[in-house]
Scaffold this motif. Structure first.
Motif, short mmCIF file in Angstrom:
data_model
loop_
_atom_site.label_atom_id
_atom_site.label_comp_id
_atom_site.label_asym_id
_atom_site.label_seq_id
_atom_site.Cartn_x
_atom_site.Cartn_y
_atom_site.Cartn_z
N VAL A 1 -3.28 12.58 0.28
CA VAL A 1 -3.48 13.66 1.24
C VAL A 1 -3.15 14.98 0.55
N ILE A 2 -4.13 15.87 0.54
CA ILE A 2 -3.94 17.19 -0.08
C ILE A 2 -3.37 18.13 0.97
N ALA A 3 -2.17 18.63 0.70
CA ALA A 3 -1.50 19.50 1.67
C ALA A 3 -0.76 20.62 0.93
N THR A 4 -1.44 21.19 -0.08
CA THR A 4 -0.75 22.19 -0.90
C THR A 4 -0.84 23.61 -0.34
N GLY A 5 -1.50 23.77 0.80
CA GLY A 5 -1.43 25.05 1.49
C GLY A 5 -2.11 26.20 0.80
N ALA A 6 -1.46 27.34 0.83
CA ALA A 6 -2.06 28.57 0.31
C ALA A 6 -1.00 29.38 -0.42
N LEU A 7 -1.48 30.28 -1.26
CA LEU A 7 -0.57 31.14 -2.03
C LEU A 7 -0.86 32.59 -1.68
N PRO A 8 0.18 33.42 -1.64
CA PRO A 8 -0.05 34.82 -1.26
C PRO A 8 -0.86 35.55 -2.33
N ARG A 9 -1.79 36.40 -1.88
CA ARG A 9 -2.48 37.28 -2.83
C ARG A 9 -1.49 38.34 -3.28
N SER B 1 0.83 -1.20 0.00
CA SER B 1 0.00 0.00 0.00
C SER B 1 0.87 1.25 0.00
N ARG B 2 0.29 2.33 -0.54
CA ARG B 2 1.06 3.55 -0.71
C ARG B 2 0.21 4.77 -0.38
N VAL B 3 0.81 5.71 0.33
CA VAL B 3 0.15 6.97 0.62
C VAL B 3 0.93 8.07 -0.09
N LEU B 4 0.17 8.93 -0.78
CA LEU B 4 0.77 10.04 -1.52
C LEU B 4 0.34 11.33 -0.84
N ILE B 5 1.31 12.13 -0.45
CA ILE B 5 1.02 13.38 0.23
C ILE B 5 1.47 14.51 -0.70
N VAL B 6 0.53 15.37 -1.08
CA VAL B 6 0.85 16.44 -2.03
C VAL B 6 1.09 17.72 -1.26
N GLY B 7 2.36 18.09 -1.14
CA GLY B 7 2.74 19.26 -0.35
C GLY B 7 3.60 18.83 0.82
N ALA B 8 4.85 19.30 0.84
CA ALA B 8 5.80 18.87 1.88
C ALA B 8 6.16 20.01 2.80
N SER B 9 5.13 20.74 3.24
CA SER B 9 5.37 21.70 4.30
C SER B 9 4.93 21.05 5.61
N LEU B 10 4.70 21.84 6.62
CA LEU B 10 4.47 21.26 7.94
C LEU B 10 3.38 20.19 7.98
N ALA B 11 2.19 20.48 7.43
CA ALA B 11 1.08 19.53 7.53
C ALA B 11 1.39 18.23 6.80
N ARG C 1 5.32 20.10 -9.49
CA ARG C 1 4.04 20.67 -9.11
C ARG C 1 2.91 19.74 -9.52
N ALA C 2 1.99 19.48 -8.62
CA ALA C 2 0.83 18.67 -8.95
C ALA C 2 -0.10 19.48 -9.85
N LEU C 3 -0.55 18.88 -10.93
CA LEU C 3 -1.43 19.58 -11.87
C LEU C 3 -2.87 19.09 -11.79
N SER C 4 -3.05 17.83 -11.42
CA SER C 4 -4.42 17.31 -11.36
C SER C 4 -4.49 16.09 -10.44
N LEU C 5 -5.71 15.87 -9.97
CA LEU C 5 -5.98 14.73 -9.09
C LEU C 5 -7.18 13.98 -9.64
N ASP C 6 -7.05 12.65 -9.72
CA ASP C 6 -8.21 11.82 -10.05
C ASP C 6 -8.53 10.97 -8.82
N PRO C 7 -9.58 11.35 -8.09
CA PRO C 7 -9.88 10.64 -6.84
C PRO C 7 -10.25 9.18 -7.07
N MET C 8 -10.86 8.86 -8.22
CA MET C 8 -11.27 7.47 -8.45
C MET C 8 -10.07 6.53 -8.53
N SER C 9 -9.07 6.94 -9.31
CA SER C 9 -7.89 6.09 -9.42
C SER C 9 -6.83 6.49 -8.39
N ARG C 10 -7.14 7.48 -7.57
CA ARG C 10 -6.23 7.98 -6.55
C ARG C 10 -4.86 8.29 -7.15
#
Lengths: 402, 63
Positions: A102-110, A5-15, A77-86
């Motif tokens: 796991v979606i962990a891409t945070g926020a971008l400054p305005r 089994s594999r877990v993919l975490i998108v975003g490698a900041s604190l969360a 950079r992640a460009l798209s997510l397909d939840p069905m095929s994960r």
């Protein structure tokens, strides 16, 4: 738990990192992959407007540790997510499949529209770029009197720059803390000799100056915008994930889908996640749905989701029935003072100052929602403030804490 | 167990004190004081929570 089994975490900041750590500490033995858009190794963000910007802490000091048995794929950079095929597709053409995402891409400054040469602070590169400009004696205009803008103003002031803060609202922090407490926090600027101009917008940014909507022109060798962040959800646009001011999650941080169902294999953590926090009910029952851009919440969410995934990966559809709750906490260090808030200031029916303000601006104020204590604001009252954390956890009655 | 605090990192957020008040105290002078340098195992859960909550990661538990 199967080794496959594999877990993919998108975003490698604190969360994201905390999710990875938590998977391991909760016994998950499968593959853990972190994807991150930045090429820099993971780092902690709070110092970017303070010690790192001032040059007193270096990159090594703000590094976040990546667990040894976790794969980090940075600079993509992640460009798209397909939840069905994960599966997640990145800008280098690669697609990564997993059993849980796991979606962990945070926020971008305005950013100010149409403005060139305006600094923002979100990444290490942003902070380095600004640091190189903050030379003693230069004029700095900070647009936005919120926490990040104020911390940048304080740091630039400490480096000997001539700083002016511009705030569009009549009172900084008004939407976060209410007008009266906003005024108290904002008074730190003027107490320290930094002019704060409120209720005025920016008309134009010219070479060497900033023109305000009321006609004033402020000398500016360097312009910094601290006007908030937006959740980084653009890559989820066609995913079927319900995005509305962040990723809409259920109480256990599983992502909700646009069709109203709950994803069995996609979670969200950190600044991007919006969820109902049962510790803070609105009215008589429903929990307040919130999206919190705070360090401690990001850390706690990662820990929680790591635990949830480790426990459920054998049967992803299992409803563990566990809810993520937290007492939001944030702090801001400015001019040697420490602003802290614990709990929620939103939907307050009353704000009562119980200590101060003294001649240095130190104070403690309690926020009431209905018949309960809902939040506590402190300015350099760390010990007294933390004394209320247990009351917030217990949803203490207002009458009992006064 | 033995607690080590990196006082150069500590910014006196006092979350440690809310998790383990018997071990950590941020006083009105703004500094953190460790009340028990080598707390017994009965404090492990709260001290671990304190270390996790610390937003400057200043607390480590040695053994």
């Amino acid at each position: 738990v199967s080794d496959a089994s594999r877990v993919l975490i998108v975003g490698a900041s604190l969360a994201g990192l905390r999710t990875a750590e938590s998977l391991r500490s909760n016994g998950f033995e499968g593959r853990v992959t972190l994807l991150d858009a930045e090429s820099a190794l993971p780092y902690d963000r709070p110092p970017l407007s303070k010690q790192f910007l001032a040059g007193t802490w270096d990159a090594e000091r703000i590094a976040l540790r990546v667990p040894g048995d976790v794969e980090l794929l940075s600079g993509r950079r992640a460009l798209s997510l397909d939840p069905m095929s994960r599966s997640v597709t990145c800008d280098d053409g690669t697609t990564h499949r997993a059993d849980a995402v796991v979606i962990a891409t945070g926020a971008l400054p305005r950013r100010l529209s149409g403005a060139q040469n305006v600094h923002v602070i979100r990444t290490m590169d942003d902070s380095v770029a600004l640091r190189e400009r903050l030379v003693e004696g230069i004029s700095v205009v900070v647009i936005g009197g919120g926490f990040i803008g104020s911390e940048v103003a304080s740091t630039a002031h400490s480096l000997g720059c001539r700083v002016t803060v511009i705030e569009a609202l009549p009172v900084p922090y008004e939407r976060v803390l209410g007008a009266e407490m906003g005024r108290q926090c904002a008074s730190l600027h003027e107490r320290n000799g930094v002019p704060l101009l409120c209720g005025v917008g920016v008309e134009a940014i010219d070479e060497g100056s900033v023109r305000l909507t009321d006609g004033r022109v402020i000398v500016a060798d360097v312009v910094v915008a601290g006007i908030g962040v937006s959740p980084a959800t653009a890559w989820l646009d066609d995913s079927g994930i319900h995005v509305d001011n962040g990723v809409q999650c259920d109480e256990s941080l599983r992502a909700l889908m646009v069709d109203g169902s709950t994803s069995e294999s996609v979670w969200a953590v950190g600044d991007i996640a919006s969820w109902p926090n049962a510790l803070f009910p609105l009215g008589d029952s429903a929990p307040e749905r919130m999206r919190v851009e705070h360090w401690t919440t990001a850390a706690e969410m990662g820990e929680f989701v790591g635990q949830q995934i480790a426990a459920t990966l054998g049967d992803l559809s299992a409803d563990r029935g566990e809810a993520f709750t937290t007492i939001p906490y944030f702090w801001s260090d400015q001019y040697g003072s420490k602003i802290q808030f614990i709990g929620r200031a939103t939907h307050a029916d009353e704000v009562r100052v119980v200590e101060g303000p003294d001649d240095q601006g130190r104070l403690l104020a309690l926020y009431r929602r209905g018949d309960r204590l809902s939040g506590v604001l402190g300015i350099s009252r760390m010990k007294a403030l933390m004394g209320y954390r247990a009351h917030l956890a217990n949803q203490a009655l207002w009458a009992d804490v006064l | 167990m033995k607690i080590a605090v990196d006082f150069d990192r500590c910014q006196s957020n006092a979350l440690c004190m809310s998790a383990a008040p018997e071990v950590f105290e941020v006083r009105d002078d703004g500094f953190l004081y460790i009340l028990i340098e080598e707390p017994g195992e009965e404090h492990r859960i709260t001290v671990e929570e304190a270390a996790r909550l610390c937003p400057t990661q200043a607390i480590t538990i040695e053994a």
